[in-house]
Design an enzyme around this catalytic site. Structure first.
Site, PDB file in Angstrom:
ATOM      1  N   GLU A 108      23.610 -10.562  54.869  1.00 14.84           N
ATOM      2  CA  GLU A 108      23.088 -11.823  55.379  1.00 14.84           C
ATOM      3  C   GLU A 108      24.058 -12.964  55.125  1.00 14.84           C
ATOM      4  O   GLU A 108      24.317 -13.323  53.971  1.00 14.84           O
ATOM      5  CB  GLU A 108      21.747 -12.185  54.720  1.00 14.84           C
ATOM      6  CG  GLU A 108      21.191 -13.507  55.253  1.00 14.84           C
ATOM      7  CD  GLU A 108      19.984 -14.009  54.485  1.00 14.84           C
ATOM      8  OE1 GLU A 108      19.268 -14.867  55.030  1.00 14.84           O
ATOM      9  OE2 GLU A 108      19.766 -13.577  53.337  1.00 14.84           O
ATOM     10  N   GLU A 115      10.602 -16.792  56.394  1.00 13.97           N
ATOM     11  CA  GLU A 115      11.216 -17.237  55.144  1.00 13.97           C
ATOM     12  C   GLU A 115      11.417 -18.744  55.223  1.00 13.97           C
ATOM     13  O   GLU A 115      12.488 -19.229  55.545  1.00 13.97           O
ATOM     14  CB  GLU A 115      12.549 -16.513  54.899  1.00 13.97           C
ATOM     15  CG  GLU A 115      13.137 -16.855  53.535  1.00 13.97           C
ATOM     16  CD  GLU A 115      14.463 -16.163  53.263  1.00 13.97           C
ATOM     17  OE1 GLU A 115      14.434 -14.991  52.848  1.00 13.97           O
ATOM     18  OE2 GLU A 115      15.512 -16.797  53.484  1.00 13.97           O
TER      19      GLU A 115
END
Length: 277
Positions: free
Chosen positions: A150, A249
């Site tokens: 990520e 998120e």
């Protein structure tokens, strides 16, 4: 085109509740069918697995341990001299992933060492990262697990994070060349670093194993004011055939459940029954 599937990141959502099990229960009662946890390591994995099963949640993502937070560590994958600690953390993450029935582990790259010049250490850190990723791919393949990379933005969130653009992550994935390593696309980070979301989603989606969302710049829920047009982005992901999960998120601006109106609207559009709402 299949509708998108959403997972509740219980490290971020339901902050009004004191524990991960309580947040998992809240996610289940809010209509989610899946959940993800940044770092589950403060709870016994069996307890988390039992709670998830009780409320009908599938665990879809965890992170590798961050390292020594008191020393400013945020992942160890690319950090020189911390290879042994990265591998120990990977083993711990695998134990949790197996116990939770969780198929994906975010392999955190970590930060440029304090005081170091990013350009000066880039090659060394990439070499360490490649070595650790090849090791991780082998370990994960034995358990039929997927590792994710990520990029995290260095403009707002973490100025020293090593992996910060989709282009950098894609190049590293190509060099490693392992099919069970994929890209984690957090739209919040990608917008801040590069913009061009339509082009980047279309270009990199074949490499993507997981998506996460939050509004820019405040990192609130998709229904909050900001730069991003989420109905458009969700439609784009559908049109491009994305089949994975979309992780929520973000930092709720108020009560988490009230703030899920954007998601209930999406479900309504898909004709999904709203049981549990």
């Amino acid at each position: 085109m299949a509708p998108l599937r959403f997972s509740a990141n219980v490290s971020w959502l339901f902050p009004e509740l004191p524990s991960l099990p309580a947040r998992l229960r809240a996610a289940g009662s809010s209509g989610f069918e899946a959940a993800e946890v940044g770092w589950p390591y403060g709870e016994p994995p069996e307890a988390l697995a039992r709670t998830a099963q009780e409320v009908g949640l599938q665990l879809v993502l965890i992170n590798t341990p961050p390292g020594d937070r008191e020393k400013g560590e945020m992942g160890l994958g690319a950090v020189p001299g911390r290879q042994a600690a990265f591998r120990d953390g990977l083993e711990q993450a695998v134990v949790y992933a197996k116990a939770l029935g969780c198929p994906r582990i975010h392999l955190m790259a970590g930060r440029v060492p304090q005081g170091a010049d990013r350009a000066a250490v880039r090659d060394e850190m990439e070499t360490v990262f490649l070595e650790n990723l090849r090791h991780a791919a082998g370990v994960l393949a034995q358990e039929n697990l997927v590792g994710l990379l990520e990029p995290i933005n260095t403009r707002i969130t973490d100025p020293r994070y090593f992996l910060d653009t989709p282009q950098q992550a894609a190049a590293i994935l190509e060099k490693v060349g392992r099919p069970n390593l994929q890209l984690q696309m957090d739209i919040f980070h990608w917008q801040i670093m590069d913009g061009n979301l339509t082009g980047n989603i279309r270009e990199f989606l074949p490499l993507v194993g997981h998506v996460q969302v939050a509004q820019v710049p405040g990192r609130g829920e998709p229904g909050s004011p900001g730069e991003l047009n989420f109905p458009y982005l969700f439609q784009l992901l559908e049109d491009e055939g994305y089949k994975g999960f979309v992780g929520c998120e973000y930092q709720p601006r108020g009560d988490t459940v009230e703030g899920l109106s954007w998601l209930r609207s999406y479900w309504d559009k898909q004709g999904r029954p709203q049981s549990g709402q």
